[in-house]
Design a protein around this motif. Structure first.
Motif, PDB file in Angstrom:
ATOM      1  N   LEU A 194     -42.216 -43.104 123.070  1.00 16.07           N
ATOM      2  CA  LEU A 194     -41.919 -44.521 122.793  1.00 16.07           C
ATOM      3  C   LEU A 194     -42.998 -45.489 123.290  1.00 16.07           C
ATOM      4  N   PRO A 195     -43.508 -45.361 124.539  1.00 15.01           N
ATOM      5  CA  PRO A 195     -44.545 -46.308 124.974  1.00 15.01           C
ATOM      6  C   PRO A 195     -45.805 -46.255 124.098  1.00 15.01           C
TER       7      PRO A 195
ATOM      8  N   ILE B  75     -34.019 -50.791 123.698  1.00 11.03           N
ATOM      9  CA  ILE B  75     -35.055 -50.766 124.727  1.00 11.03           C
ATOM     10  C   ILE B  75     -36.160 -51.727 124.299  1.00 11.03           C
TER      11      ILE B  75
ATOM     12  N   PHE C  73     -39.947 -53.403 124.633  1.00 14.31           N
ATOM     13  CA  PHE C  73     -41.353 -53.232 125.020  1.00 14.31           C
ATOM     14  C   PHE C  73     -42.029 -54.552 124.689  1.00 14.31           C
TER      15      PHE C  73
ATOM     16  N   TYR D 139     -36.900 -48.445 129.539  1.00 15.32           N
ATOM     17  CA  TYR D 139     -37.490 -47.149 129.199  1.00 15.32           C
ATOM     18  C   TYR D 139     -37.325 -46.177 130.367  1.00 15.32           C
TER      19      TYR D 139
END
Length: 176
Positions: free
Chosen positions: A77-78, A109, A111, A169
Motif C-alpha cells: 500500500l505505501p 486508510i 495516505f 497503515y
C-alpha cells in the motif's frame, strides 16, 4: 471535442510508462471522461503492479477521480500511494483489494490525506468484487462494451458512500 490522455491525470502515468496491458485506454461514453482498464506499474524496477485496474479521470483534472485494483500484499500500500502521488485527491474514490487481508477486513486508510478503501479479495476478480460491492446487475454488465463497463463501475463507485473502520497503515500491519 475528444478528451486526450495528456489532458487528464493519466498523462503523467502514461509518460512514466506506468499504464500496462490496457484492455481500454481512451474516452468513455461520458463526456470528458477518460478511462483505463489494465495494470498500473507501482514500481518499474522490480516491476510491481496494481492489477485488474478500473480507473477514470475527467478532462482537465490533475487527479484520477476513481481507481480500483488489486495488490497481492497489504505491505504494498505505501508504494502504491507513493507512485500515485499527486494523481489522487482527497475527494476521489479509491478501492484497493488486497490478497492477504482477512476476509472480514474492510478498512479506510489514509495516505497523505487521501483515503483508500482497503478490502479483501477472494479468489475472484476485481470486476466481480466491484459488481457485488456496488450491487450492479451482472447480466446487464455482460452486454456492455468495455467503456460502458468502466462508466457503470465508476459512476457507482463515485456514489458509493459507506464508512469502514478508519485505521492507520501501521494498525493494519498489526492485524495481518
Amino acid at each position: 471535442m475528444m478528451t486526450s490522455i495528456e489532458s487528464t491525470a493519466f498523462g503523467r502515468l502514461e509518460a512514466e510508462g506506468r499504464l500496462l496491458k490496457p484492455a481500454h485506454k481512451g474516452t468513455t461514453h461520458h463526456a470528458g471522461r477518460f478511462g483505463f482498464r489494465g495494470e498500473i506499474a507501482i514500481t518499474l524496477e522490480p516491476l510491481l503492479t496494481l492489477e485488474a485496474v478500473f480507473a477514470a479521470a475527467q478532462d482537465g483534472d490533475a487527479a484520477l477521480s476513481f481507481v480500483a485494483g488489486s495488490l497481492s500484499s497489504f505491505k504494498q500500500l505505501p508504494a502504491l500511494a507513493e507512485s500515485l502521488g499527486a494523481s489522487v485527491k482527497p475527494d476521489g474514490k479509491y478501492y484497493i483489494y488486497v490478497g492477504d487481508l482477512d476476509r472480514a477486513s474492510r478498512y479506510q486508510i489514509s495516505f497523505g490525506g487521501v483515503s483508500l478503501y482497503v478490502l479483501p479479495i477472494d479468489d475472484t476478480s476485481v470486476y466481480n468484487e466491484l459488481i457485488e460491492l456496488f450491487y450492479l446487475d451482472k447480466l446487464k454488465m455482460k452486454k456492455y462494451d468495455t467503456a460502458e463497463k468502466i462508466d457503470t463501475i465508476v459512476d457507482a463507485g463515485l456514489k458509493y458512500d459507506t464508512s469502514y473502520e478508519v485505521i492507520s497503515y501501521e494498525d493494519g500491519l498489526k492485524r495481518l
